[in-house]
Design a protein around this motif. Structure first.
Motif, PDB file in Angstrom:
ATOM      1  N   THR A 370     -34.213  11.195  16.213  1.00  0.00           N
ATOM      2  CA  THR A 370     -35.012  11.892  15.211  1.00  0.00           C
ATOM      3  C   THR A 370     -36.432  12.127  15.708  1.00  0.00           C
ATOM      4  OG1 THR A 370     -33.693  10.945  13.424  1.00  0.00           O
ATOM      5  CG2 THR A 370     -35.872  11.773  12.846  1.00  0.00           C
ATOM      6  N   ASN A 374     -38.037  15.936  16.320  1.00  0.00           N
ATOM      7  CA  ASN A 374     -39.171  16.393  15.519  1.00  0.00           C
ATOM      8  C   ASN A 374     -40.378  16.749  16.380  1.00  0.00           C
ATOM      9  OD1 ASN A 374     -38.852  16.257  12.375  1.00  0.00           O
ATOM     10  ND2 ASN A 374     -37.641  14.555  13.187  1.00  0.00           N
ATOM     11  N   THR A 400     -33.527  16.340  11.145  1.00  0.00           N
ATOM     12  CA  THR A 400     -32.693  15.246  11.640  1.00  0.00           C
ATOM     13  C   THR A 400     -31.341  15.787  12.080  1.00  0.00           C
ATOM     14  OG1 THR A 400     -31.813  13.049  11.126  1.00  0.00           O
ATOM     15  CG2 THR A 400     -31.678  14.690   9.395  1.00  0.00           C
TER      16      THR A 400
END
Length: 472
Positions: A370, A374, A400
């Motif tokens: 994750t 990101n 995600t």
């Protein structure tokens, strides 16, 4: 079926119930069964597993018609013209068999075709069990079995249709195995399953034979030769593969025969369950509406696939280049799908198929943390912000990865309805480029959320794919 497992071959004349027995033994409706004789043509392999017994391979074969001199004679309509091919397939199976299950029809009694074939099997010198099928209960066993003792094989009565004595059959077949196989059977290695899908006569069986390096499938100019979805196992560079050759898929409105309907359903099911599907086109026929329907189905279901233009040696170079452009245009809604030109006859392009299939399968299993995803997406969003829709620009809060096979990503945004399809495609292209997902299918989901980091979902958007996912 693992090459290390001992094999037992089901042998018999047409319509004695070998395929129904095969399905019962492997506990799966893999082989097409029908009252019409001659449905099975290619041999099919499976594995028998029962508690307390060693696993062993079982091979279903087509019905054989021999005369007293072991020469092929004309069979029923369903196999007419294929009799020699079916015998050759069975002979190949017997060459590596540990034992034979000789199947006869208890209701018909002992026929000359049974006697001739039994003599042929006896000359192989393999342990053999005579399986008297279509005996529904113990009360008439003696009556049905009496004449079959004359063949000189141990005899066991069963009813494949009703399941009578199937467990006893599995035990009796296991007893035919060599001592070493009964004491310890090695586990099956994992294999990459590759299904060939396409219209009739596109050359799927020829491709399987060329890749396997053996005449494993019956090949004929007659469309519809392959009926069952047949597994063919091979090993290349330490990797095990299972090729699933399937029946040709025509438009449903053109299918009037019940057997073809079963075959087509089995083909589509096999394509859906394979790790990678090889959609095979005929270069001499071009790209048809049915080919485009199959592309749309595979993409909608997010099934990993590649397109093979077979018979490329039969068309001029200029025509082939134009065909490649036509196929690429047909794939415009899923541009990640790779395209190869191949020739089963000449061997052209075949060396690229297995490495590409491995790549697609590996991409389907990509898992990205994750934090990593990101950080990467922050740069993507900064480089190209979402457009203003109805005077408001959607805000992206969080991203995600929800699943693999295929990779599935969930974006949490302020208002998913304000993210146009064109921007979803930009996000997909960026994800593919950043994380090396070139050819695997991909799902993107957009969820409306007013809290950074997720919060409660206030509705969502999944792009324009028919299955609720952005088209990948």
């Amino acid at each position: 079926m693992a090459d290390t497992l001992p094999r037992i071959v089901l042998v018999g004349r047409p319509n004695v119930g070998k395929s129904t027995l095969f399905n019962r033994l492997i506990r799966s409706n893999r082989a097409i069964t029908h009252d019409r004789p001659g449905i099975t043509r290619d041999r099919m392999e499976g594995v028998v597993r029962r508690s307390g017994l060693p696993p062993f391979g079982i091979v279903d074969t087509g019905g054989i018609t021999l005369d007293a001199h072991a020469a092929v004679v004309e069979g029923p309509e369903g196999i007419r013209g294929f009799e020699r091919h079916i015998l050759a397939q069975t002979e190949d199976a017997l060459a590596t068999a540990a034992a034979v299950a000789f199947v006869v029809d208890g209701r018909d009694g002992l026929l000359p075709l049974d006697e001739h074939l039994a003599s042929h099997v006896r000359r192989k010198g393999l342990p053999t069990l005579c399986v008297v099928n279509k005996v529904d209960g113990a009360e008439r066993e003696d009556e049905y079995l009496a004449e079959f003792h004359a063949l000189g094989f141990p005899v066991l009565s069963v009813s494949a249709e009703h399941g009578h004595n199937i467990n006893a059959l599995a035990e009796a077949l296991a007893d035919l195995l060599p001592e070493a196989a009964r004491n310890a059977a090695p586990p099956e290695p994992p294999a990459l399953r590759l299904a060939l899908l396409g219209r009739p006569n596109a050359g799927k069986s020829s491709l399987v034979n060329a890749l396997a390096g053996a005449e494993r499938m019956i090949v004929s100019a007659v469309a519809g030769t392959t009926r069952d979805s047949v597994d063919v196992r091979l090993t290349r560079d330490g990797q095990d593969y299972v090729f699933v050759d399937t029946a040709g898929v025509r438009r449903r409105t053109k299918i009037t025969d019940s057997v073809e309907r079963y075959s087509v359903n089995a083909a589509i099911k096999s394509g859906s369950k394979a790790h990678v599907t090889l959609l095979t086109l005929d270069a001499t026929e071009g790209v048809s509406q049915q080919d485009k329907r199959l592309m749309d189905m595979l993409n909608t279901r997010k099934i990993p696939f590649m397109v093979l233009i077979n018979k490329c040696d039969l068309v001029p170079r200029a025509s082939l280049e134009q065909l490649k452009k036509n196929v690429a245009e047909a794939l415009s809604f899923c541009p990640h799908v790779p395209l190869l030109t191949v020739s089963a006859l000449k061997g052209a392009g075949l060396g690229k198929i297995l490495p590409l299939a491995r790549q697609i399968h590996e991409e389907c299993s990509v898992r990205i943390s994750t934090g990593q995803i990101n950080r990467a997406m922050e740069a993507v969003l900064t480089r190209h912000q979402p457009p203003v829709v109805k005077r408001v620009r959607a805000k992206f809060f969080y991203l995600t990865q929800a699943e693999t096979e295929p990779p599935t990503f969930v974006f949490f945004v302020s208002d998913a309805e304000r993210v146009p399809e064109s921007y979803v495609r930009y996000l997909e292209r960026s994800l593919r480029q950043m994380f090396g997902i070139a050819h695997a299918p991909m799902r993107l989901h957009l969820r409306s959320s007013h809290k950074k980091g997720g919060g409660k979902s206030g509705g969502g958007k999944s792009g324009s794919g028919k299955d609720g996912a952005a088209k990948a």
